[in-house]
Design a protein around this motif. Structure first.
Motif, PDB file in Angstrom:
ATOM      1  N   LEU B 183      -9.820  -8.785  -2.755  1.00 60.52           N
ATOM      2  CA  LEU B 183     -11.224  -8.771  -3.188  1.00 60.52           C
ATOM      3  C   LEU B 183     -12.075  -9.848  -2.495  1.00 60.52           C
ATOM      4  O   LEU B 183     -13.160  -9.538  -1.977  1.00 60.52           O
ATOM      5  CB  LEU B 183     -11.275  -8.931  -4.711  1.00 60.52           C
ATOM      6  CG  LEU B 183     -12.580  -8.580  -5.412  1.00 60.52           C
ATOM      7  CD1 LEU B 183     -12.951  -7.123  -5.203  1.00 60.52           C
ATOM      8  CD2 LEU B 183     -12.453  -8.857  -6.914  1.00 60.52           C
ATOM      9  N   PRO B 184     -11.615 -11.098  -2.414  1.00 63.00           N
ATOM     10  CA  PRO B 184     -12.468 -12.117  -1.779  1.00 63.00           C
ATOM     11  C   PRO B 184     -12.641 -11.909  -0.278  1.00 63.00           C
ATOM     12  O   PRO B 184     -13.553 -12.461   0.324  1.00 63.00           O
ATOM     13  CB  PRO B 184     -11.709 -13.426  -2.046  1.00 63.00           C
ATOM     14  CG  PRO B 184     -10.703 -13.111  -3.097  1.00 63.00           C
ATOM     15  CD  PRO B 184     -10.380 -11.683  -2.939  1.00 63.00           C
ATOM     16  N   LEU B 185     -11.742 -11.122   0.337  1.00 62.07           N
ATOM     17  CA  LEU B 185     -11.789 -10.953   1.801  1.00 62.07           C
ATOM     18  C   LEU B 185     -12.582  -9.721   2.227  1.00 62.07           C
ATOM     19  O   LEU B 185     -12.809  -9.504   3.422  1.00 62.07           O
ATOM     20  CB  LEU B 185     -10.359 -10.811   2.352  1.00 62.07           C
ATOM     21  CG  LEU B 185      -9.373 -11.935   2.026  1.00 62.07           C
ATOM     22  CD1 LEU B 185      -7.974 -11.549   2.449  1.00 62.07           C
ATOM     23  CD2 LEU B 185      -9.806 -13.219   2.731  1.00 62.07           C
ATOM     24  N   LEU B 186     -12.963  -8.892   1.229  1.00 63.76           N
ATOM     25  CA  LEU B 186     -13.549  -7.588   1.576  1.00 63.76           C
ATOM     26  C   LEU B 186     -14.789  -7.691   2.468  1.00 63.76           C
ATOM     27  O   LEU B 186     -15.033  -6.813   3.297  1.00 63.76           O
ATOM     28  CB  LEU B 186     -13.887  -6.809   0.297  1.00 63.76           C
ATOM     29  CG  LEU B 186     -12.685  -6.224  -0.451  1.00 63.76           C
ATOM     30  CD1 LEU B 186     -13.125  -5.470  -1.684  1.00 63.76           C
ATOM     31  CD2 LEU B 186     -11.857  -5.316   0.442  1.00 63.76           C
ATOM     32  N   GLY B 187     -15.565  -8.752   2.300  1.00 61.74           N
ATOM     33  CA  GLY B 187     -16.794  -8.880   3.087  1.00 61.74           C
ATOM     34  C   GLY B 187     -16.530  -9.301   4.523  1.00 61.74           C
ATOM     35  O   GLY B 187     -17.419  -9.213   5.375  1.00 61.74           O
ATOM     36  N   GLU B 188     -15.317  -9.741   4.806  1.00 66.77           N
ATOM     37  CA  GLU B 188     -15.014 -10.332   6.114  1.00 66.77           C
ATOM     38  C   GLU B 188     -14.500  -9.323   7.138  1.00 66.77           C
ATOM     39  O   GLU B 188     -14.411  -9.635   8.318  1.00 66.77           O
ATOM     40  CB  GLU B 188     -13.939 -11.438   5.953  1.00 66.77           C
ATOM     41  CG  GLU B 188     -14.128 -12.378   4.776  1.00 66.77           C
ATOM     42  CD  GLU B 188     -15.333 -13.282   4.951  1.00 66.77           C
ATOM     43  OE1 GLU B 188     -15.609 -13.659   6.096  1.00 66.77           O
ATOM     44  OE2 GLU B 188     -16.011 -13.567   3.946  1.00 66.77           O
ATOM     45  N   VAL B 189     -14.112  -8.143   6.684  1.00 67.20           N
ATOM     46  CA  VAL B 189     -13.431  -7.189   7.582  1.00 67.20           C
ATOM     47  C   VAL B 189     -14.313  -5.969   7.827  1.00 67.20           C
ATOM     48  O   VAL B 189     -15.118  -5.587   6.973  1.00 67.20           O
ATOM     49  CB  VAL B 189     -12.092  -6.731   6.938  1.00 67.20           C
ATOM     50  CG1 VAL B 189     -11.186  -6.084   7.972  1.00 67.20           C
ATOM     51  CG2 VAL B 189     -11.378  -7.892   6.280  1.00 67.20           C
ATOM     52  N   ALA B 190     -14.121  -5.334   8.986  1.00 64.19           N
ATOM     53  CA  ALA B 190     -14.909  -4.136   9.325  1.00 64.19           C
ATOM     54  C   ALA B 190     -14.433  -2.937   8.502  1.00 64.19           C
ATOM     55  O   ALA B 190     -13.247  -2.836   8.164  1.00 64.19           O
ATOM     56  CB  ALA B 190     -14.766  -3.838  10.807  1.00 64.19           C
ATOM     57  N   LYS B 191     -15.382  -2.022   8.206  1.00 68.64           N
ATOM     58  CA  LYS B 191     -15.054  -0.864   7.355  1.00 68.64           C
ATOM     59  C   LYS B 191     -13.882  -0.032   7.909  1.00 68.64           C
ATOM     60  O   LYS B 191     -12.963   0.311   7.155  1.00 68.64           O
ATOM     61  CB  LYS B 191     -16.291   0.033   7.202  1.00 68.64           C
ATOM     62  CG  LYS B 191     -17.336  -0.524   6.245  1.00 68.64           C
ATOM     63  CD  LYS B 191     -18.531   0.412   6.181  1.00 68.64           C
ATOM     64  CE  LYS B 191     -19.738  -0.314   5.612  1.00 68.64           C
ATOM     65  NZ  LYS B 191     -20.970   0.460   5.700  1.00 68.64           N
ATOM     66  N   PRO B 192     -13.884   0.309   9.208  1.00 65.04           N
ATOM     67  CA  PRO B 192     -12.782   1.157   9.705  1.00 65.04           C
ATOM     68  C   PRO B 192     -11.410   0.520   9.489  1.00 65.04           C
ATOM     69  O   PRO B 192     -10.458   1.205   9.116  1.00 65.04           O
ATOM     70  CB  PRO B 192     -13.085   1.303  11.201  1.00 65.04           C
ATOM     71  CG  PRO B 192     -14.542   1.041  11.321  1.00 65.04           C
ATOM     72  CD  PRO B 192     -14.878   0.052  10.260  1.00 65.04           C
ATOM     73  N   LEU B 193     -11.336  -0.800   9.685  1.00 61.03           N
ATOM     74  CA  LEU B 193     -10.062  -1.486   9.510  1.00 61.03           C
ATOM     75  C   LEU B 193      -9.616  -1.404   8.043  1.00 61.03           C
ATOM     76  O   LEU B 193      -8.442  -1.137   7.747  1.00 61.03           O
ATOM     77  CB  LEU B 193     -10.197  -2.955   9.935  1.00 61.03           C
ATOM     78  CG  LEU B 193      -8.894  -3.759   9.909  1.00 61.03           C
ATOM     79  CD1 LEU B 193      -7.865  -3.157  10.849  1.00 61.03           C
ATOM     80  CD2 LEU B 193      -9.153  -5.216  10.252  1.00 61.03           C
ATOM     81  N   VAL B 194     -10.574  -1.600   7.133  1.00 61.08           N
ATOM     82  CA  VAL B 194     -10.256  -1.518   5.691  1.00 61.08           C
ATOM     83  C   VAL B 194      -9.688  -0.136   5.365  1.00 61.08           C
ATOM     84  O   VAL B 194      -8.660  -0.014   4.689  1.00 61.08           O
ATOM     85  CB  VAL B 194     -11.518  -1.797   4.834  1.00 61.08           C
ATOM     86  CG1 VAL B 194     -11.231  -1.548   3.357  1.00 61.08           C
ATOM     87  CG2 VAL B 194     -12.008  -3.219   5.028  1.00 61.08           C
ATOM     88  N   ILE B 195     -10.357   0.893   5.869  1.00 62.70           N
ATOM     89  CA  ILE B 195      -9.937   2.267   5.546  1.00 62.70           C
ATOM     90  C   ILE B 195      -8.539   2.556   6.093  1.00 62.70           C
ATOM     91  O   ILE B 195      -7.684   3.118   5.390  1.00 62.70           O
ATOM     92  CB  ILE B 195     -10.953   3.288   6.134  1.00 62.70           C
ATOM     93  CG1 ILE B 195     -12.337   3.085   5.515  1.00 62.70           C
ATOM     94  CG2 ILE B 195     -10.474   4.726   5.939  1.00 62.70           C
ATOM     95  CD1 ILE B 195     -12.387   3.241   4.021  1.00 62.70           C
ATOM     96  N   ILE B 196      -8.306   2.146   7.348  1.00 67.99           N
ATOM     97  CA  ILE B 196      -7.001   2.426   7.965  1.00 67.99           C
ATOM     98  C   ILE B 196      -5.892   1.705   7.195  1.00 67.99           C
ATOM     99  O   ILE B 196      -4.862   2.299   6.860  1.00 67.99           O
ATOM    100  CB  ILE B 196      -7.014   2.007   9.464  1.00 67.99           C
ATOM    101  CG1 ILE B 196      -7.918   2.972  10.244  1.00 67.99           C
ATOM    102  CG2 ILE B 196      -5.604   2.027  10.055  1.00 67.99           C
ATOM    103  CD1 ILE B 196      -8.304   2.497  11.610  1.00 67.99           C
ATOM    104  N   VAL B 197      -6.129   0.422   6.881  1.00 71.48           N
ATOM    105  CA  VAL B 197      -5.101  -0.350   6.156  1.00 71.48           C
ATOM    106  C   VAL B 197      -4.874   0.239   4.769  1.00 71.48           C
ATOM    107  O   VAL B 197      -3.738   0.434   4.329  1.00 71.48           O
ATOM    108  CB  VAL B 197      -5.515  -1.842   6.063  1.00 71.48           C
ATOM    109  CG1 VAL B 197      -4.572  -2.606   5.147  1.00 71.48           C
ATOM    110  CG2 VAL B 197      -5.525  -2.475   7.445  1.00 71.48           C
ATOM    111  N   TRP B 198      -5.970   0.577   4.103  1.00 71.05           N
ATOM    112  CA  TRP B 198      -5.887   1.127   2.740  1.00 71.05           C
ATOM    113  C   TRP B 198      -5.070   2.424   2.723  1.00 71.05           C
ATOM    114  O   TRP B 198      -4.151   2.594   1.926  1.00 71.05           O
ATOM    115  CB  TRP B 198      -7.310   1.386   2.221  1.00 71.05           C
ATOM    116  CG  TRP B 198      -7.407   1.399   0.722  1.00 71.05           C
ATOM    117  CD1 TRP B 198      -6.416   1.631  -0.176  1.00 71.05           C
ATOM    118  CD2 TRP B 198      -8.594   1.148  -0.039  1.00 71.05           C
ATOM    119  NE1 TRP B 198      -6.897   1.546  -1.455  1.00 71.05           N
ATOM    120  CE2 TRP B 198      -8.234   1.252  -1.403  1.00 71.05           C
ATOM    121  CE3 TRP B 198      -9.910   0.861   0.273  1.00 71.05           C
ATOM    122  CZ2 TRP B 198      -9.167   1.090  -2.423  1.00 71.05           C
ATOM    123  CZ3 TRP B 198     -10.829   0.694  -0.738  1.00 71.05           C
ATOM    124  CH2 TRP B 198     -10.468   0.796  -2.071  1.00 71.05           C
TER     125      TRP B 198
END
Lengths: 200, 372
Positions: B183-198
């Protein structure tokens, strides 16, 4: 000695007991009667699990609802629903913890229940559930044992084992049953429910 | 009756039965339902709006997507038995039908059952793509990807989550622990990376063998009794946790998007809902006690002690949930004071009147609003 003094119990549609006075000094008593005649309710009253509208019920001169008597009474009845979320072993552990007794699995072995100790209570067959219910009634070595239709659902081996366990039981034993043929115990007194309802 | 009609009827009967029994499932949540129903229906639509906007910050996008996926998963899992006709499994397996026929029917029924969560993002994606076809054709591909990626990713993840809800165990890491920890890191990463990791985590989690955690031996007697009852009915526990998470996500998204005054007011409203949600745990615990009243009465424990231990257990149960609220860090001190005060009032209300307990926190909230 179990005593009922001027006990009345009424349900909205029927009067179960009206001013019932009954002394049961005998060691082994069997209460007989048809289905729905009030045998289970009598046992529930004797265990202090159902409160009468009037009157007193005592065991050895103390109310059956007293904490001291709770430790001295054991009941096995289909109305006393066991927690189904435990495994059998967990329930027996819990039961012994509450009654401050040591868990002895000899009776479980005698009843052929040992293979089902790790089974969740909700997954037990009718017969095994009955055995577990008997174990919870007996484990804390009560002075008054109340059994409702104890042979229901038991196979021949389990019934023999249960009869043997009950023969060795030294406290007061009160059994409610519509069919006493399967019980090989000798009783000091047999009371038909009809008589009890008539007395009350 | 056609096969489709049979499956549809099974689904509808299951839904009816579920609606009838939900009252027993988690009384506290159900009491909140009438109040929260309009909001509940609006939530997926609002989340879609936030997610579809390419200007939304990564943190807002991820929070909205998380809430949307939690809702989607819960929605499908509650209807799972109806969709898969589980109560009639053996009869269903005996029907002379091809695997393809069964799979197509299940897929159609899933879309029917989870229309908002499946059709919603797909429809929005299509509207965005078709409505802006001129721009898509004239602008660079990277620009189009930037515009359509967020909602396309939401579509794919929601389909993945629905599949997991129907055929796999609960994705506790992918849907709860993972997003919570990051949660605290969510603002630091790009959307595509978040989606792929998720998506990768959701997939990989199912490859890990299932394991059971041992029970803490600290709890004995009736506290253990109540704990075991909760473990045996994990769905109720999850329902309360998911409800709290969704409330927290809504609070976070909303409070970040509005001005300070509105954010503070929204915080008070969320404090009220969370207090009732957490406090109503006592209802469930007392219900377990009532279900086993004869057995409990046969034990050498007075009814007063039983009730006291039920209150203690439900309070202990709330501690990790309060820690969760603290972790989100959405509330200021006055929100916390209100939350804890209403939590106590809710519990007192339940002890005084289980049927009308909601009156107590409502009255307390009105008094607090009037005084402060």
């Amino acid at each position: 000695m179990l005593t009922f003094t001027a006990v009345s119990l009424r349900y909205p549609t029927a009067t179960i007991f009206n001013n019932l006075t009954l002394n049961l000094p005998e060691k082994r008593v069997v209460i007989t009667g048809e289905n729905g005649s009030g045998k289970t309710t009598l046992l529930m009253l004797a265990a202090g699990l159902v409160m009468p509208d009037a009157g007193e019920i005592a065991f050895n001169s103390q109310p059956v609802t007293s904490q001291q008597n709770k430790r001295r009474i054991g009941i096995s009845a289909s109305k006393v629903a066991l927690p189904t979320f435990f495994t059998s072993r967990e329930l027996l552990d819990f039961h012994c913890h509450m009654h401050q007794c040591t868990l002895d699995l000899t009776m479980a072995e005698q009843l052929g229940f040992s293979p089902f100790l790790q089974t969740r209570v909700s997954d037990l067959s009718l017969g095994n559930y009955k055995k577990l219910s008997l174990l919870t009634a007996l484990l804390h070595e009560p002075d008054l044992l109340l059994l409702d239709e104890p042979t229901n659902g038991l196979d021949d081996d389990a019934r023999h084992a249960m009869n043997a366990i009950l023969s060795d039981f030294t406290g007061q034993l009160i059994i409610a049953s519509h069919d006493t043929a399967l019980l090989s115990l000798s009783f000091d007194r047999e009371i038909p429910m009809q008589h009890i309802r008539g007395v009350s | 009756m056609q096969y489709w009609q049979f499956r549809l009827t099974v689904y509808q009967r299951h839904l009816e039965a579920w609606l009838n029994t939900i009252k027993q499932a988690a009384a506290g949540v159900v009491y909140l339902f009438p109040m929260a129903m309009p909001a509940l229906l609006m939530l997926p639509l609002l989340a879609l709006g936030v997610m579809a906007d390419s200007a939304t910050s990564t943190q807002q996008y991820c929070l909205a997507l998380w809430g949307f996926l939690l809702l989607t998963h819960s929605w499908v899992i509650l209807q799972k038995d109806g969709i898969l006709a589980t109560p009639y499994e053996h009869y269903h397996n005996g029907l002379p039908l091809s695997t393809a026929q069964r799979k197509v029917t299940t897929a159609l029924l899933t879309v029917y059952a989870s229309h908002v969560f499946v059709a919603g993002p797909i429809l929005l994606f299509l509207i965005m793509a078709i409505g802006n076809v001129d721009l898509l054709l004239t602008e660079p591909v990277s620009m189009s990807l930037h515009q359509l990626f967020p909602i396309a990713a939401a579509c794919l993840l929601s389909v993945q989550v629905i599949r997991l809800a129907l055929f796999s165990r609960y994705p506790i890491i992918g849907l709860i622990l993972g997003p919570l920890m990051t949660l605290p890191l969510l603002g630091e990463v790009a959307k595509p990376l978040v989606i792929i990791v998720w998506s990768g985590v959701l997939f990989a989690e199912q490859k890990i063998p299932a394991f059971r955690l041992g029970l803490p031996l600290l709890l004995k007697g009736l506290l253990r009794f109540f704990l075991q009852a909760d473990i045996a009915q994990a769905n109720k526990v999850m329902l309360r946790l998911i409800s709290l998470l969704i409330l927290l996500i809504c609070a976070q998204v909303f409070m970040q998007a509005v001005n300070l005054d509105a954010a503070i007011a929204a915080g008070y409203l969320c404090s009220f809902f969370m207090a009732v949600l957490l406090g109503s745990k006592l209802l469930d615990t007392l219900q377990v006690k009532a279900q086993h009243q004869f057995y409990l009465d046969s034990l050498p424990v007075t009814r007063t002690t039983q009730s006291t231990l039920a209150v203690i257990y439900s309070t202990l149960y709330c501690i990790p949930l309060l820690a969760l609220i603290l972790w989100f860090d959405s509330f200021n001190l006055s929100h916390w004071v209100l939350l804890l005060a209403l939590l106590v009032v809710t519990k007192v209300g339940i002890l005084l009147s289980q049927k009308y307990f909601l009156i107590f926190p409502c009255c307390a909230a009105i008094v607090a609003w009037w005084v402060f």
